[in-house]
Design a protein around this motif. Sequence first.
Motif, PDB file in Angstrom:
ATOM      1  N   MET A 337       0.561  -0.755   0.117  1.00 22.77           N
ATOM      2  CA  MET A 337      -0.418  -0.045   0.017  1.00 22.77           C
ATOM      3  C   MET A 337       0.797   1.335  -0.324  1.00 22.77           C
ATOM      4  O   MET A 337       1.903   1.192   0.540  1.00 22.77           O
ATOM      5  CB  MET A 337      -0.912  -0.159   1.458  1.00 22.77           C
ATOM      6  CG  MET A 337      -2.002  -0.984   1.259  1.00 22.77           C
ATOM      7  SD  MET A 337      -3.203  -1.376   2.490  1.00 22.77           S
ATOM      8  CE  MET A 337      -4.086   0.556   1.581  1.00 22.77           C
ATOM      9  N   PRO A 338       0.758   2.520  -0.821  1.00 21.82           N
ATOM     10  CA  PRO A 338       1.469   3.601  -0.321  1.00 21.82           C
ATOM     11  C   PRO A 338       1.228   4.197   0.740  1.00 21.82           C
ATOM     12  O   PRO A 338       0.331   3.780   1.390  1.00 21.82           O
ATOM     13  CB  PRO A 338       0.411   4.245  -1.844  1.00 21.82           C
ATOM     14  CG  PRO A 338      -0.951   4.238  -1.926  1.00 21.82           C
ATOM     15  CD  PRO A 338      -0.957   2.445  -1.336  1.00 21.82           C
ATOM     16  N   ALA A 339       2.031   5.534   0.590  1.00 19.75           N
ATOM     17  CA  ALA A 339       2.313   6.372   1.794  1.00 19.75           C
ATOM     18  C   ALA A 339       1.193   6.909   2.307  1.00 19.75           C
ATOM     19  O   ALA A 339      -0.257   7.188   0.929  1.00 19.75           O
ATOM     20  CB  ALA A 339       3.541   6.910   2.228  1.00 19.75           C
ATOM     21  N   ASN A 340      -0.057   6.685   3.090  1.00 18.63           N
ATOM     22  CA  ASN A 340      -1.092   7.460   3.514  1.00 18.63           C
ATOM     23  C   ASN A 340      -0.781   9.003   3.432  1.00 18.63           C
ATOM     24  O   ASN A 340       0.862   9.374   3.661  1.00 18.63           O
ATOM     25  CB  ASN A 340      -1.887   7.509   4.532  1.00 18.63           C
ATOM     26  CG  ASN A 340      -3.495   8.090   4.801  1.00 18.63           C
ATOM     27  OD1 ASN A 340      -3.897   8.489   4.061  1.00 18.63           O
ATOM     28  ND2 ASN A 340      -4.096   7.873   5.689  1.00 18.63           N
ATOM     29  N   ASP A 341      -1.656  10.308   2.919  1.00 25.03           N
ATOM     30  CA  ASP A 341      -1.776  11.812   3.751  1.00 25.03           C
ATOM     31  C   ASP A 341      -1.995  11.282   4.475  1.00 25.03           C
ATOM     32  O   ASP A 341      -2.293  10.767   5.422  1.00 25.03           O
ATOM     33  CB  ASP A 341      -2.349  12.172   2.434  1.00 25.03           C
ATOM     34  CG  ASP A 341      -3.688  11.756   2.427  1.00 25.03           C
ATOM     35  OD1 ASP A 341      -4.649  11.293   3.940  1.00 25.03           O
ATOM     36  OD2 ASP A 341      -4.549  12.031   2.017  1.00 25.03           O
ATOM     37  N   SER A 342      -2.494  12.838   5.355  1.00 30.32           N
ATOM     38  CA  SER A 342      -2.865  13.283   6.792  1.00 30.32           C
ATOM     39  C   SER A 342      -4.254  12.862   7.088  1.00 30.32           C
ATOM     40  O   SER A 342      -4.960  13.151   8.502  1.00 30.32           O
ATOM     41  CB  SER A 342      -2.815  14.677   7.050  1.00 30.32           C
ATOM     42  OG  SER A 342      -3.305  15.675   5.754  1.00 30.32           O
ATOM     43  N   ARG A 343      -4.912  12.349   6.543  1.00 31.69           N
ATOM     44  CA  ARG A 343      -6.285  12.077   7.189  1.00 31.69           C
ATOM     45  C   ARG A 343      -5.991  10.586   6.826  1.00 31.69           C
ATOM     46  O   ARG A 343      -5.187   9.525   6.142  1.00 31.69           O
ATOM     47  CB  ARG A 343      -7.292  11.482   5.394  1.00 31.69           C
ATOM     48  CG  ARG A 343      -7.922  13.390   4.935  1.00 31.69           C
ATOM     49  CD  ARG A 343      -9.042  13.292   4.677  1.00 31.69           C
ATOM     50  NE  ARG A 343      -8.846  13.816   2.935  1.00 31.69           N
ATOM     51  CZ  ARG A 343      -9.861  13.308   1.998  1.00 31.69           C
ATOM     52  NH1 ARG A 343     -10.719  12.907   2.185  1.00 31.69           N
ATOM     53  NH2 ARG A 343      -9.180  13.388   0.459  1.00 31.69           N
ATOM     54  N   ALA A 387       0.906   7.720   7.293  1.00 34.84           N
ATOM     55  CA  ALA A 387       1.202   5.963   7.698  1.00 34.84           C
ATOM     56  C   ALA A 387       2.105   5.974   6.735  1.00 34.84           C
ATOM     57  O   ALA A 387       2.380   6.385   5.408  1.00 34.84           O
ATOM     58  CB  ALA A 387       0.412   5.471   7.765  1.00 34.84           C
ATOM     59  N   PRO A 388       3.508   5.397   6.396  1.00 40.91           N
ATOM     60  CA  PRO A 388       4.566   5.032   5.393  1.00 40.91           C
ATOM     61  C   PRO A 388       4.170   3.625   4.554  1.00 40.91           C
ATOM     62  O   PRO A 388       2.910   3.442   4.650  1.00 40.91           O
ATOM     63  CB  PRO A 388       5.888   4.687   6.284  1.00 40.91           C
ATOM     64  CG  PRO A 388       5.461   4.576   7.432  1.00 40.91           C
ATOM     65  CD  PRO A 388       4.208   4.953   7.672  1.00 40.91           C
ATOM     66  N   ALA A 389       4.963   3.927   3.439  1.00 42.31           N
ATOM     67  CA  ALA A 389       4.146   2.562   2.697  1.00 42.31           C
ATOM     68  C   ALA A 389       4.391   0.819   2.948  1.00 42.31           C
ATOM     69  O   ALA A 389       5.445   1.528   3.714  1.00 42.31           O
ATOM     70  CB  ALA A 389       5.207   2.894   0.481  1.00 42.31           C
ATOM     71  N   ALA A 390       3.590   1.126   2.789  1.00 41.93           N
ATOM     72  CA  ALA A 390       4.361  -0.721   3.547  1.00 41.93           C
ATOM     73  C   ALA A 390       3.913  -1.935   2.631  1.00 41.93           C
ATOM     74  O   ALA A 390       3.193  -1.518   1.588  1.00 41.93           O
ATOM     75  CB  ALA A 390       2.420  -1.008   4.364  1.00 41.93           C
ATOM     76  N   ILE A 392       3.743  -5.966   1.108  1.00 43.55           N
ATOM     77  CA  ILE A 392       2.702  -7.457   1.500  1.00 43.55           C
ATOM     78  C   ILE A 392       3.458  -8.170   2.804  1.00 43.55           C
ATOM     79  O   ILE A 392       5.052  -7.963   3.608  1.00 43.55           O
ATOM     80  CB  ILE A 392       2.985  -8.164   0.635  1.00 43.55           C
ATOM     81  CG1 ILE A 392       2.305  -7.567  -0.152  1.00 43.55           C
ATOM     82  CG2 ILE A 392       2.763  -9.541   0.802  1.00 43.55           C
ATOM     83  CD1 ILE A 392       2.474  -8.588  -2.225  1.00 43.55           C
ATOM     84  N   GLY A 393       2.178  -8.397   4.162  1.00 48.13           N
ATOM     85  CA  GLY A 393       3.581  -9.270   5.563  1.00 48.13           C
ATOM     86  C   GLY A 393       3.001  -7.877   6.286  1.00 48.13           C
ATOM     87  O   GLY A 393       3.516  -9.007   7.390  1.00 48.13           O
ATOM     88  N   ASP A 394       3.426  -6.535   6.204  1.00 47.27           N
ATOM     89  CA  ASP A 394       3.133  -5.959   6.952  1.00 47.27           C
ATOM     90  C   ASP A 394       2.120  -5.813   7.944  1.00 47.27           C
ATOM     91  O   ASP A 394       1.225  -5.899   7.504  1.00 47.27           O
ATOM     92  CB  ASP A 394       3.832  -4.201   6.314  1.00 47.27           C
ATOM     93  CG  ASP A 394       5.802  -4.669   6.060  1.00 47.27           C
ATOM     94  OD1 ASP A 394       5.864  -4.995   6.518  1.00 47.27           O
ATOM     95  OD2 ASP A 394       5.314  -3.268   5.404  1.00 47.27           O
ATOM     96  N   ARG A 395       2.070  -5.685   9.325  1.00 49.78           N
ATOM     97  CA  ARG A 395       1.116  -4.800  10.194  1.00 49.78           C
ATOM     98  C   ARG A 395      -0.136  -4.483   9.946  1.00 49.78           C
ATOM     99  O   ARG A 395       0.790  -3.551   9.469  1.00 49.78           O
ATOM    100  CB  ARG A 395       0.980  -5.300  11.564  1.00 49.78           C
ATOM    101  CG  ARG A 395       2.591  -6.187  11.949  1.00 49.78           C
ATOM    102  CD  ARG A 395       2.169  -7.823  11.338  1.00 49.78           C
ATOM    103  NE  ARG A 395       1.250  -8.385  12.709  1.00 49.78           N
ATOM    104  CZ  ARG A 395       0.799  -9.271  12.432  1.00 49.78           C
ATOM    105  NH1 ARG A 395       0.395 -10.399  11.492  1.00 49.78           N
ATOM    106  NH2 ARG A 395      -1.124  -9.372  12.654  1.00 49.78           N
ATOM    107  N   CYS A 396      -1.607  -4.288  10.000  1.00 51.45           N
ATOM    108  CA  CYS A 396      -2.299  -3.362   9.790  1.00 51.45           C
ATOM    109  C   CYS A 396      -3.435  -4.187  10.391  1.00 51.45           C
ATOM    110  O   CYS A 396      -3.495  -4.982  11.074  1.00 51.45           O
ATOM    111  CB  CYS A 396      -2.482  -3.458   8.476  1.00 51.45           C
ATOM    112  SG  CYS A 396      -3.449  -4.998   7.753  1.00 51.45           S
ATOM    113  N   GLN A 397      -3.787  -3.215  10.805  1.00 52.37           N
ATOM    114  CA  GLN A 397      -5.536  -3.427  11.398  1.00 52.37           C
ATOM    115  C   GLN A 397      -6.786  -2.815  10.653  1.00 52.37           C
ATOM    116  O   GLN A 397      -7.208  -2.202   9.682  1.00 52.37           O
ATOM    117  CB  GLN A 397      -5.214  -1.764  12.702  1.00 52.37           C
ATOM    118  CG  GLN A 397      -6.674  -2.574  14.224  1.00 52.37           C
ATOM    119  CD  GLN A 397      -6.859  -1.565  15.063  1.00 52.37           C
ATOM    120  OE1 GLN A 397      -7.029   0.013  14.318  1.00 52.37           O
ATOM    121  NE2 GLN A 397      -6.948  -1.756  16.181  1.00 52.37           N
ATOM    122  N   VAL A 398      -7.676  -3.885  11.060  1.00 53.42           N
ATOM    123  CA  VAL A 398      -8.960  -4.278  10.180  1.00 53.42           C
ATOM    124  C   VAL A 398      -9.797  -3.785  11.707  1.00 53.42           C
ATOM    125  O   VAL A 398     -10.280  -4.084  12.528  1.00 53.42           O
ATOM    126  CB  VAL A 398      -8.724  -4.755   9.315  1.00 53.42           C
ATOM    127  CG1 VAL A 398      -7.776  -5.683   8.210  1.00 53.42           C
ATOM    128  CG2 VAL A 398      -9.594  -6.432  10.256  1.00 53.42           C
TER     129      VAL A 398
END
Length: 402
Positions: A337-343, A387-390, A392-398
């Motif tokens: 996933m690409p880096a996120n902006d401020s939202r 959030a920085p670019a992530a 495959i395999g990086d942790r995330c919250q769903v």
Amino acid sequence: MSLLPVETALAKIFERIPAPQPEMVALPEANGRVLLEPLLARHNQPPFNASAMDGYAVRAEDFAEGASTSVRLVGTSQAGSAYSGTLNSGEAIRIFTGAPVPEGADTILIQENARVREGDSIEALQAVDAGRHIRRAGLDFAEGDIVLEQGRVLDPAALSLAASAGHATLPVVHSPLIAIISTGDELVPPGVAPGPNQIVASNNFGIAALAQRDGARILDLGIVPDDREAFAAAVRRAREAGADILVTLGGASVGDRDITRDVLAAEGMTLSFWKIAMRPGKPLIFGRFSGTSVLGLPGNPVSSMVCAHVFLSPLVRRLAGRIHAPDLRPAELGAAMPANDSRRDYVRASVALGPRGLVATPFPLQDSSMLSVLAAANALIIRAPNAPAAEIGDRCQVLMLR
Ligand code: AMP
Ligand code: MG
């Protein structure tokens, strides 16, 4: 006004809404409500020793000699009309399921194991043990027992139990009334073929279903055009109906026809905030009339549903007296996933069980108009602001949706 972080917005909502309201309602209306007090049984259940089977009430000791014994039929006990006497040695009473077991009887010889001779002589085809097929008085619950705890959501089994314990009305939390107004010159209801420049209004159905699931009642006020007078009239109707929450759909942004905020203010709403640091769903309004909270959701169908999950659900659940425990889980990413902006980003995703736990794979198309993608998604990946670019395999919250 700057963009408000989601958590700050939620905190502001909770600060401003009233406490859950108590009320007494008849049993059928208590479906899905939250019980306000522990519910005590008004009597024993069953109220008397009752037969669990069709057969004969007898004394086990009469059959101690074995198969050759016979006892004499002296009466009947039906559900609703008991045998009035006491059963003596050598006697049997015809008895049916739910009927009171007479004094003196200590077991039920079930019909399948009995043989009747000469009209009134009963023989047992099998050994007769004491205490069989009798439901003792108070087996289910005894008078004064707490049969349902305070805070219990009254589901079907709980409603039957409350009735069984003698309660025709129940003290519950008021179910919030949610009025929904869909706004837009372009909208037609489903089932009507859209003309040129028209689209089908869809949001209200999903929003209503979600709110109902959370314990609300729905008043759908239909579609109003982007017209100040028409919208103001619908807002007044919602307030006159006693809506606890008014949900408006659309017209919340900065377009020429986005009149929602203006009209609500003109009608006397105190604005609490507008515009959230989230995607989808930036243009979100929250405010209060006396007695009615207002949640102005964006018109894009996916934006409005995501905002409803994030803001309307907790609001409804709080008013309905329910616990709000969003189903948040850790997962690993199934795609980069690409880096996120401020939202804060709520990314439609499919979550499945992988070898090391849940794997969340974002859908490639995230357009906030695409209900097909939302319906295919079983979760939203929550991406923190910046959030920085992530990989495959990086942790995330769903946030699980179903
Ligand atoms: P708005 O927030 O009113 O600018 O609407 C944003 C987009 O969502 C526009 O493309 C609208 O046509 C669409 N939209 C607004 N309300 C609804 C609705 N109730 N159902 C489906 N689409 C809607
Ligand atoms: Mg609109």
